[in-house]
Design an enzyme around this catalytic site. Structure first.
Site, PDB file in Angstrom:
ATOM      1  CB  CYS A  53      -0.918   0.008   1.207  1.00 36.96           C
ATOM      2  SG  CYS A  53       0.021   0.031   2.731  1.00 36.96           S
ATOM      3  CG  ASP A 457      11.727 -30.870   2.815  1.00 35.72           C
ATOM      4  OD1 ASP A 457      12.169 -31.910   3.327  1.00 35.72           O
ATOM      5  OD2 ASP A 457      12.246 -29.756   2.952  1.00 35.72           O
ATOM      6  CG  ASP A 641      13.374 -31.217  -0.493  1.00 29.46           C
ATOM      7  OD1 ASP A 641      13.171 -32.363  -0.072  1.00 29.46           O
ATOM      8  OD2 ASP A 641      13.486 -30.217   0.232  1.00 29.46           O
TER       9      ASP A 641
END
Lengths: 738, 52
Positions: A53, A457, A641
């Site tokens: 904003c 994960d 991962d």
């Protein structure tokens, strides 16, 4: 893929996302600063995921300008980032800290100035073409309306000539992106969407010029220009979505170490990691990353492996211990004998795993591609058969037959189709961007809409990857004061977490003297003449527990343990609950120990979990699920991962994730909150529905208009109406996305 | 019909002025941050005097 450590050395001021571990990178960053040599004015770029904003703009700009050396700061709210011009020596870290104090999360972006301005140029280039096409369209339309209203003979010819004078240069200039791409696809032997587009634009212009010369009634100048205009708008929306995503995702600074200090002939030499060879002796300072696989020859310390393996507990390291590339040295200096560097290192094996996963994954064909594949041949066939039919019917009236063929091409031209996908994707990704998600890949939204299985994960994804003391209340005030004093003197993550928690609880550290860090074990000092120690269980003779803990011993008293829990990422429980409510199968796979994983799974209500998973096992689980027909969404942050992220149908990683993980994933989570991920799936499903609706709408217009064109009844007015109506309906429908 | 001799050039000229104005805004990078600009008018920061 930028998994290779050497690839990280492209820019001067790189630093990991702030939340990873600020101390880890202090050393290499200072090194690089020194290596940079000549000092130039700093241009910094920070990402501000929470700014939204007018107050945020003024707050951030004012606060940054208060910092010494900052010349100017300007927030770009659309891209949620702030660019800062500053004197040399102003570091992004200080500014991030400053913003953090007034409540704004910030991450450093690699300014990569060249790519940013380059991207800007392309965007403005398309905008300029849109402007020209829009100007021409309006003017030609004015003249065309006069013709449609009944202008006759000389007046009509005059209007046609003026239209031609405006339209031809416009088409040549504004239509270039289509002509170029159509030519490229023809050269590649493909029939892309741009081929019928270019053909329609050129044919419409050509036939109109010919008709004008022959004093004909129908000229399609307005159609040619309008086509260009609407399609350029679609092209621009498409470009803008991708440009915003690409720049922000790629510029999140890299984590890999570009340099290592090597002992050669008893001297320490700094070399790029690419030049390390097996047998080199490498020094790894506290806070630095291990640059190559190796065996410790000297020194003791503790290693943080969380980003590599998901283990949340630091691991002890001493002579004889094997370390892998990318681990973070926490407390004491280590000397390492390199056993594998470059291509053979574990980091590279990980990269190979990722490459395998990526190649195994089918390339996804988006809805737009599928539509184009069906559409292009059909349009050409239709237009050609119209030509052939009317040639036969009229006994060889080429002018009439070409006119019909052109009308068919113009009317079927995928104006709405060109807008159908970009308009929806822009609306959806803008909405998700405001929620803190960055869509890196255009088809990610479509793929996200299809998922039915979610694999999470643990460390760094569902949890923050940062420990917090759990049982401070069990310690009496005096002990706590001593613990706070000891912890305050160490940079070990557990110690820092303890010191921070004590500070927040209002504990005044006791006057402990002779503070000394014992690398790899803990910290000790003297308090009122007694030896006080804080550190590992085996060092103090305490029994090691299953949870992360540090132990405090005062004098000869029995050690007291301070247990730590990894704090849940905000929104993690909400996200998991939403996925379960949506009927998705939720899995939890972690490299961490069983106790920690099962506790978290139970807390979040996840029934399918696996602990101690190796990177290859994570990727295998995803592959297994995919093979059984599931569409997997993988959410993860670590290097372990990465292969699973690359192999999944669609993947998400947080901004604090390793560079390699972010590169492998389709969506980056900019803020800390995980809840928007579940929201994103809902938006994606809606977006896909809108895209399909848009296809139906444009198909409907074609079903009505094409027979008219085939019958030879289409006028330029009908073409203009069909085209603008379908484009406007489609755009309005896209805006309905809530 | 003679009025067309004036009116068409005038309409083209006016359109051209619009186009040039558009190029100018483009060059001044007024489309780089549409969201920020729409919020900035709400800030009272530079109401007294223009930003130096």
């Amino acid at each position: 893929m930028t998994v290779s450590p050497a690839a990280g050395s492209t820019a001067g001021s790189m630093r990991p996302a702030a939340s990873a571990c600020p101390a880890c990178i202090a050393a290499p960053a200072a090194e690089r600063l020194a290596a940079a040599g000549d000092l130039k004015d700093a241009r910094l770029m920070l990402s501000l995921p929470t700014a939204h904003c007018a107050v945020c703009i003024t707050d951030v700009e004012r606060e940054l300008q208060r910092h010494e050396g900052v010349r100017s700061a300007r927030v770009n709210l659309t891209l949620k980032r702030v660019s800062i011009e500053a004197e040399p020596g102003v570091s992004a870290e200080d500014l991030i800290g400053r913003l953090d104090r007034i409540g704004y999360e910030a991450h450093e972006l690699d300014p990569g100035l060249l790519s940013a301005t380059e991207a800007d140029k392309r965007g403005r280039d398309i905008l300029m073409r849109i402007g020209v096409a829009g100007f021409a369209m309006m003017n030609i339309m004015l003249l065309s309306i006069a013709v449609w209203a009944g202008a006759e003979s000389t007046t009509r010819d005059l209007f046609h000539w003026i239209s031609a004078a405006i339209a031809l240069p416009t088409v040549i200039f504004a239509g270039q992106p289509f002509f170029v791409s159509a030519w490229n696809s023809l050269k590649g032997g493909r029939l892309g969407m741009d081929v019928p587009i270019s053909l329609a634009i050129l044919l419409a212009s050509g036939i109109s010029v010919y008709e004008t010369m022959q004093h004909g009634h129908h000229a399609y100048f307005d159609a040619a220009v309008m086509l260009t205009f609407f399609l350029l708008v679609g092209r621009y929306l498409d470009y803008r979505t991708r440009a915003v995503a690409r720049s922000a995702a790629e510029e999140l600074a890299a984590l890999e170490v570009p340099r290592a200090s090597v002992l050669r002939g008893g001297e320490e030499v700094v070399v790029p990691v690419g030049q390390l060879v097996v047998g080199d002796l490498v020094r790894v300072r506290p806070g630095a990353r291990v640059p190559a696989d190796g065996i410790v020859t000297d020194g003791t310390s503790e290693m943080d492996r969380s980003l590599l393996t998901g283990e949340s507990l630091p691991v002890w390291a001493g002579p004889g211990e094997v370390l892998s590339t990318g681990e973070v040295n926490l407390t004491g200096p280590l000397t390492l004998r390199v056993t594998a560097a470059g291509r053979d290192s574990s980091l590279h094996r990980m990269a190979d795993l990722v490459a395998t996963a990526e190649s195994a994954k089918n390339r996804y064909t988006s809805l737009a591609e599928r539509a184009a594949r069906l559409y292009s041949p059909l349009v050409h066939l239709l237009s050609f058969s119209a030509f052939a039919f009317w040639m036969w019917k009229t006994g060889g009236d080429v002018r009439f037959a070409v006119n019909i063929a052109a009308a068919v091409l113009i009317i079927t031209c995928p104006c709405a189709l060109g807008l159908a996908v970009p308009a929806v994707v822009t609306a959806a990704s803008g909405k998700l961007f405001r929620a803190g998600l960055l869509i890196k890949d255009g088809t990610a939204l479509e793929r996200l809409a299809e998922i039915d299985t979610v694999v999470f994960d643990k460390t760094g994804t569902l949890t923050m990857g940062a420990p917090e003391p759990e049982n401070l209340a069990d310690l009496d005030a005096a002990d706590l004061a001593v613990a706070a004093a000891l912890a305050g003197a160490s940079s070990h993550p557990l110690a820092r977490a303890l010191a921070e928690a004590a500070r927040l609880a209002g504990v005044v550290p006791a006057a402990v003297v002779d503070l000394r860090e014992v690398p790899g074990y803990g910290i000790e000092g003297r308090f009122n003449g007694a030896l006080v120690r804080l550190g590992r269980a085996d060092w103090l003779g305490a029994t090691p527990g299953t949870v992360t803990a540090t132990h405090l011993q005062i004098g000869a008293a029995a050690p007291v343990s301070v247990r730590f829990a990894d704090r849940l990422r905000p929104g993690a429980d909400a996200a998991v609950a939403k996925f379960l409510a949506q009927g998705k199968a939720v899995h939890l796979v972690s490299g961490d120990v069983e106790g920690a994983v099962s506790a978290l799974a139970e807390r979040l209500g996840i029934t399918r979990w696996r602990a101690g998973a190796l990177p290859a096992e994570k990727a295998a689980l995803v592959a297994e699920l995919t093979a059984s027909g599931a569409k997997v969404l993988m959410v993860g942050d670590g290097l372990n991962d990465t292969a699973a992220l690359a192999g999944a149908h669609v993947s998400v990683s947080p901004a604090s994730a390793l560079d390699a993980a972010r590169t492998a994933s389709d969506i980056v989570l900019l803020g800390q909150d995980l809840a928007p991920v579940a929201e994103a799936v809902r938006v994606a499903v809606k977006a896909r529905r809108r895209i399909k609706e848009n296809f139906s709408i444009s198909l409907l217009y074609n079903v009505v208009a094409v027979p008219i064109a085939l019958a030879g009844l289409a006028t330029p007015l009908a073409a203009a109406l069909a085209m603008s109506m379908s484009s406007i309906t489609v755009s309005l429908n896209s805006l309905r996305l809530k | 019909m003679e009025t067309l001799v004036y009116l068409i050039p005038i309409s083209l000229f006016m359109g051209g002025v619009g186009l040039v104005a558009f190029f100018w805004t483009l060059k001044r990078r007024q489309y780089d941050d549409p969201k920020g600009d729409s919020e900035r008018i709400l800030s009272t920061e530079w109401d007294e005097r223009p930003k130096p």
